[in-house]
Design a protein around this motif. Structure first.
Motif, mmCIF file in Angstrom:
data_model
loop_
_atom_site.group_PDB
_atom_site.id
_atom_site.type_symbol
_atom_site.label_atom_id
_atom_site.label_comp_id
_atom_site.label_asym_id
_atom_site.label_seq_id
_atom_site.Cartn_x
_atom_site.Cartn_y
_atom_site.Cartn_z
ATOM 1 N N GLY A 88 2.628 2.375 -2.331
ATOM 2 C CA GLY A 88 2.592 3.047 -3.635
ATOM 3 C C GLY A 88 3.586 2.498 -4.644
ATOM 4 N N LYS A 89 4.076 1.273 -4.415
ATOM 5 C CA LYS A 89 5.081 0.693 -5.319
ATOM 6 C C LYS A 89 4.595 0.572 -6.749
ATOM 7 N N THR A 90 3.430 -0.046 -6.915
ATOM 8 C CA THR A 90 2.961 -0.328 -8.270
ATOM 9 C C THR A 90 2.688 0.974 -9.032
ATOM 10 N N THR A 91 2.035 1.896 -8.356
ATOM 11 C CA THR A 91 1.786 3.206 -8.954
ATOM 12 C C THR A 91 3.101 3.884 -9.322
ATOM 13 N N LYS A 100 2.596 10.050 -1.837
ATOM 14 C CA LYS A 100 1.382 10.581 -1.213
ATOM 15 C C LYS A 100 1.625 11.871 -0.431
ATOM 16 N N ASP A 152 0.800 14.575 -1.337
ATOM 17 C CA ASP A 152 -0.400 15.394 -1.537
ATOM 18 C C ASP A 152 -1.477 15.104 -0.497
ATOM 19 N N GLY A 161 0.793 -1.226 0.000
ATOM 20 C CA GLY A 161 0.000 0.000 0.000
ATOM 21 C C GLY A 161 0.824 1.274 0.000
ATOM 22 N N GLN A 220 -3.261 -4.814 -12.264
ATOM 23 C CA GLN A 220 -3.043 -3.391 -11.971
ATOM 24 C C GLN A 220 -1.861 -2.823 -12.778
HETATM 25 P P1 GDP Z 1 1.600 -0.928 -3.470
HETATM 26 O O1 GDP Z 1 0.781 -1.844 -2.688
HETATM 27 O O2 GDP Z 1 2.824 -0.527 -2.745
HETATM 28 O O3 GDP Z 1 1.899 -1.425 -4.843
HETATM 29 O O4 GDP Z 1 0.748 0.425 -3.639
HETATM 30 P P2 GDP Z 1 -0.140 0.934 -4.859
HETATM 31 O O5 GDP Z 1 0.737 1.423 -5.964
HETATM 32 O O6 GDP Z 1 -1.140 -0.105 -5.221
HETATM 33 O O7 GDP Z 1 -0.844 2.204 -4.227
HETATM 34 C C1 GDP Z 1 -1.704 2.159 -3.113
HETATM 35 C C2 GDP Z 1 -2.649 3.353 -3.183
HETATM 36 O O8 GDP Z 1 -1.931 4.562 -3.038
HETATM 37 C C3 GDP Z 1 -3.361 3.471 -4.522
HETATM 38 O O9 GDP Z 1 -4.707 3.814 -4.300
HETATM 39 C C4 GDP Z 1 -2.642 4.604 -5.228
HETATM 40 O O10 GDP Z 1 -3.474 5.283 -6.132
HETATM 41 C C5 GDP Z 1 -2.258 5.466 -4.072
HETATM 42 N N1 GDP Z 1 -1.077 6.298 -4.357
HETATM 43 C C6 GDP Z 1 0.153 5.931 -4.745
HETATM 44 N N2 GDP Z 1 0.976 6.997 -4.864
HETATM 45 C C7 GDP Z 1 0.238 8.077 -4.543
HETATM 46 C C8 GDP Z 1 0.514 9.486 -4.442
HETATM 47 O O11 GDP Z 1 1.636 9.990 -4.673
HETATM 48 N N3 GDP Z 1 -0.522 10.295 -4.068
HETATM 49 C C9 GDP Z 1 -1.763 9.788 -3.782
HETATM 50 N N4 GDP Z 1 -2.710 10.647 -3.410
HETATM 51 N N5 GDP Z 1 -2.048 8.489 -3.843
HETATM 52 C C10 GDP Z 1 -1.079 7.631 -4.212
#
Ligand code: GDP
Ligand code: MG
Length: 442
Positions: free
Chosen positions: A108-111, A246, A248, A106, A142
């Motif tokens: 933000g890795k994938t994003t 995140k 923001d 969660g 995703q």
């Molecule tokens: P992972 O589990 O580490 O792969 O995380 P994800 O990439 O799935 O991201 C988890 C949540 O964080 C998603 O809903 C993304 O849209 C959100 N997210 C990731 N980066 C950012 C960011 O810079 N800003 C905001 N507001 N949301 C983010």
């Protein structure tokens, strides 16, 4: 929260209280804001101590007000709180370049994987995305969707449950597809406080794919808790960098950034939104300039820039005086700075101690028009000519004149001026040596 600082800065610059009182109020507001942003108390106290000390001790240069200089101090100190002068090196030194993303679920890795791919694509690289997350069934889909959105090759295997095997196979897929930045997304299934597992997992996959860089993705909302995570990560991998996401969506971003900076780990990017383009290279000075709202104060920015330029010149002049030799490049900077700040004697006054050295301004005075011409002339010289002006003969003079849109006489006049400055610098060196012999340290 940090956005508050803009208002504090503009209130300060507009305020009518006596300087000392205004400074004290400013410092209190700054402390409050930073603590609310979850910056560590010790860091906040250290910062404000430095700011107070400098505010009392430093005299602003003649063309800057006390208030403006105070903002410059705040700008400097906050910049170092967030990492200082470091400009992260984001462009790979070799290709193919393999980046592996790690971090808790969660974060933000994938994003961020997709954001980074898009970032490099915009700079002409050919990225490739790999999904090795076999824990969350939706993970494959995703990243696949994101890769389609930005039109970047993608590789994964939704049927496999062996991340290491996927990583290896996909690595050759990416390389065979002529891509040159390979971004590996991982599962990161552990929660906070379980850094050891995270680091272990990172090491296992890293052993298999031999990445050039491991990026730790940290969610800004953990605030100063990021310190422990970053510290362990930083000591576990010499090829590590950090992305804070995140920013923001949390008030604690300042805490996360300052905590990571305190570990001396490099923050490469920050995530500032959910959308793919919302990724920025992290530059502490730019970041602080923005949160202080300096962009809204163009005259102050302009003044600060000329100070930075003149401090470069100060270093060059100090060296020139110590060696008794000045280069054409020094002269160029000197002319540029003189256009902004006035005569050389005034510039020298800014350099501690050097104000003792007498300068004949009358001899050195040049008109604005001439300065422009001379800057163009120096710009038209080759590196060789800049290094060794003695080689500039008649034919070179003609070439330089044509190249700079001036006349041969203009070029000769500049070279004469250069001689004059050189003689002056030699004299200064002699005096400088004499003063040192007398025990006067400049
Ligand atoms: P992972 O589990 O580490 O792969 O995380 P994800 O990439 O799935 O991201 C988890 C949540 O964080 C998603 O809903 C993304 O849209 C959100 N997210 C990731 N980066 C950012 C960011 O810079 N800003 C905001 N507001 N949301 C983010
Ligand atoms: Mg993920």
């Amino acid at each position: 929260v940090l956005e508050n600082l803009k208002k504090i800065v503009s209130d300060f610059l507009r305020g009518k209280e006596p300087y000392e009182i205004a400074v004290e109020n400013f410092v209190k507001e700054l402390q409050k804001t930073l603590l609310r942003a979850d910056v560590n108390v010790k860091l906040v106290l250290e910062l404000t101590k430095n700011i107070r000390e400098r505010a009392l001790k430093e005299r602003p240069p003649p063309y800057i007000s006390k208030q403006e200089w105070f903002i410059k101090i705040v700008y400097d100190e906050l910049s170092s709180l967030f990492g200082g002068d470091i400009k992260p090196q984001v462009f790979p030194v070799k290709t193919p370049y393999i980046i592996m993303l790690v971090g808790v679920q969660g974060s933000g890795k994938t994003t961020t994987a997709a954001k980074i791919a898009y970032f490099y694509k915009r700079y002409g690289y050919r990225p490739c995305l790999i999904c090795t997350d076999t824990y969350r069934p939706a993970a494959y889909e995703q990243l696949y969707q994101l890769s389609k959105q930005i039109d970047v090759p993608f590789c994964g295997d939704p049927k496999s449950s062996d991340p290491i095997d996927i990583a290896k196979k996909c690595l050759s897929y990416c390389i065979n597809n002529n891509t040159n930045i390979i971004i590996i997304d991982t599962a990161g299934r552990h929660g906070y406080g379980e850094e050891e597992y995270l680091l272990k997992e990172m090491q296992d996959i890293a052993k298999a794919v031999n990445p050039d860089e491991v990026m730790l993705i940290i969610d800004a909302s953990i605030g100063q808790k990021a310190y422990d995570l970053a510290l362990r990560f930083h000591s576990a991998t010499p090829i590590g960098s950090i992305v804070i996401t995140k920013l923001d969506g949390t008030a604690k971003g300042g805490g996360a950034l300052s905590a990571v900076a305190a570990t001396k780990a490099i923050i490469k990017f920050i995530g500032t939104g959910e959308k793919i383009p919302e990724l920025e290279v992290f530059d502490p000075r730019r970041f602080v300039g923005r949160i202080l709202g300096l962009g809204d104060l163009p005259t102050l920015i302009d003044k600060l820039k000329s100070i930075e330029r003149s401090s470069d010149l100060e270093k060059r002049l100090t060296k020139a005086i110590a060696t008794g030799k000045i280069s054409l490049v020094d002269l160029y900077l000197q002319i540029q700075t003189m256009r902004k700040l006035g005569p050389l004697s005034k510039i020298l006054q800014l350099i501690p101690g050097l104000s003792l050295l007498p300068v004949d301004d009358k001899q050195l005075k040049i008109s604005e028009e001439k300065m422009d011409k001379w800057l163009a002339i120096i710009n038209s010289m080759t590196y060789e000519e800049l290094r060794n002006p003695n080689i500039i003969d008649k034919s070179r003079i003609n070439r330089i004149a044509i190249g700079s849109g001036t006349t041969a006489d203009d070029v000769k006049e500049l070279l004469k001026y250069y001689e004059l400055v050189n003689t002056m610098i030699k004299n200064m060196k002699r005096r400088y040596g004499l003063l040192r012999k007398l025990g006067i340290d400049l």
